[in-house]
Design an enzyme around this catalytic site. Structure first.
Site, short mmCIF file in Angstrom:
data_model
loop_
_atom_site.label_atom_id
_atom_site.label_comp_id
_atom_site.label_asym_id
_atom_site.label_seq_id
_atom_site.Cartn_x
_atom_site.Cartn_y
_atom_site.Cartn_z
N GLY A 14 0.93 -1.13 0.19
CA GLY A 14 0.12 -0.07 0.00
C GLY A 14 0.75 1.17 -0.23
CE LYS A 20 8.30 3.36 10.04
NZ LYS A 20 8.13 2.36 8.97
CB THR A 26 -4.62 -1.19 6.43
OG1 THR A 26 -3.95 -0.32 5.45
CG2 THR A 26 -5.41 -0.09 7.38
CG ASN A 28 -3.41 -1.53 1.27
OD1 ASN A 28 -3.31 -1.48 2.49
ND2 ASN A 28 -3.61 -0.46 0.67
CD GLU A 78 -6.90 1.18 3.68
OE1 GLU A 78 -5.50 0.99 4.04
OE2 GLU A 78 -7.43 2.19 3.50
CE1 TYR A 90 2.62 -4.91 2.01
CE2 TYR A 90 4.64 -5.24 3.16
CZ TYR A 90 3.64 -4.43 2.95
OH TYR A 90 3.28 -3.09 3.36
NE ARG A 103 -15.44 6.26 10.54
CZ ARG A 103 -14.32 6.98 9.40
NH1 ARG A 103 -14.88 7.69 8.59
NH2 ARG A 103 -13.18 6.43 9.67
CE LYS A 106 -15.24 13.94 8.79
NZ LYS A 106 -15.56 14.17 10.31
CG PHE A 108 -10.75 12.85 8.75
CD1 PHE A 108 -11.26 13.17 10.08
CD2 PHE A 108 -11.22 11.48 8.41
CE1 PHE A 108 -12.16 12.38 10.66
CE2 PHE A 108 -12.33 10.90 8.88
CZ PHE A 108 -12.63 11.23 10.18
N1 RBF Z 1 -9.06 7.41 5.12
C1 RBF Z 1 -9.69 8.35 4.93
O1 RBF Z 1 -9.19 9.21 3.90
N2 RBF Z 1 -11.00 8.69 5.41
C2 RBF Z 1 -11.53 7.80 6.32
O2 RBF Z 1 -12.47 8.28 6.72
C3 RBF Z 1 -10.87 6.60 6.61
N3 RBF Z 1 -11.36 5.99 7.55
C4 RBF Z 1 -10.51 4.83 7.85
C5 RBF Z 1 -10.86 3.88 8.94
C6 RBF Z 1 -10.29 2.89 9.41
C7 RBF Z 1 -10.80 2.10 10.42
C8 RBF Z 1 -9.16 2.57 8.57
C9 RBF Z 1 -8.30 1.14 8.85
C10 RBF Z 1 -8.57 3.26 7.63
C11 RBF Z 1 -9.37 4.23 7.24
N4 RBF Z 1 -8.83 5.33 6.29
C12 RBF Z 1 -9.47 6.48 5.77
C13 RBF Z 1 -7.83 4.77 5.16
C14 RBF Z 1 -6.39 5.22 5.71
O3 RBF Z 1 -6.59 6.90 5.02
C15 RBF Z 1 -5.47 4.38 4.97
O4 RBF Z 1 -5.39 3.14 5.71
C16 RBF Z 1 -4.12 4.99 5.39
O5 RBF Z 1 -4.03 6.19 4.35
C17 RBF Z 1 -3.03 3.95 4.54
O6 RBF Z 1 -3.27 3.91 3.19
MG MG Z 2 -2.41 -0.60 3.86
#
Ligand code: RBF
Ligand code: MG
Length: 140
Positions: A14, A20, A26, A28, A78, A90, A103, A106, A108
């Site tokens: 990913g 970090k 996660t 992917n 993921e 991997y 939910r 979104k 952020f």
């Molecule tokens: N990424 C977002 O841009 N918005 C989210 O609301 C969001 N919620 C997540 C919730 C969980 C439980 C997880 C595990 C990931 C979420 N992510 C979300 C993804 C996150 O941006 C991503 O795992 C990292 O950027 C690594 O690629």
């Molecule tokens: Mg990941």
């Protein structure tokens, strides 16, 4: 949505910001293996179970485009397993059973807000899976 939703895929590399940067690594899943299942699913966070190496773990799954980081080129799935691992997976296969929706995904503006939202999604997952287990017991 019709739960449970099941999908299986091999773990791909990913963006390396989950562990970090967000404190939430996660796995992917390969988009070629999962795209038929995820294409019509609402972007957002789901709770359920993950099977890796014949063991089942509580897990929280994000489906979407990671809009907080500029949008990915494709919709991805993921999962974060609720267990401490010292290694990556991997190339290994993970099977997911999603049991419910938490939910919508979104955008952020602030990484700390995303981090604390993810921690709250993890707490929701623990709570929901606990309720499901309790309901199963009551049906015995
Ligand atoms: N990424 C977002 O841009 N918005 C989210 O609301 C969001 N919620 C997540 C919730 C969980 C439980 C997880 C595990 C990931 C979420 N992510 C979300 C993804 C996150 O941006 C991503 O795992 C990292 O950027 C690594 O690629
Ligand atoms: Mg990941």
């Amino acid at each position: 949505m019709n739960f449970p939703i099941k999908t299986t895929g091999h773990v791909e590399h990913g963006f390396k910001r989950g562990g970090k940067l967000l404190g939430c690594p996660t796995a992917n899943l390969s988009t070629s293996e999962t795209k038929e299942v995820i294409k019509d699913l609402t972007c957002g966070v789901y709770y359920g179970w993950a099977v890796l190496r014949n063991k089942t773990y509580k897990s929280v799954t994000n489906i979407g485009w990671n809009p907080s980081f500029g949008v990915n080129t494709e919709k991805i799935i993921e999962c974060h397993l609720l267990e401490k691992f010292d290694e990556d997976f991997y190339g290994e296969e993970i099977s997911l059973t999603l049991l419910g929706f938490i939910r919508s995904e979104k955008k952020f503006e602030n990484i700390n807000e995303l981090k604390s939202q993810i921690q709250s999604d993890i707490q929701t997952t623990i709570q929901k899976l606990g309720e499901d287990e309790k309901n199963n017991l009551e049906n015995i």
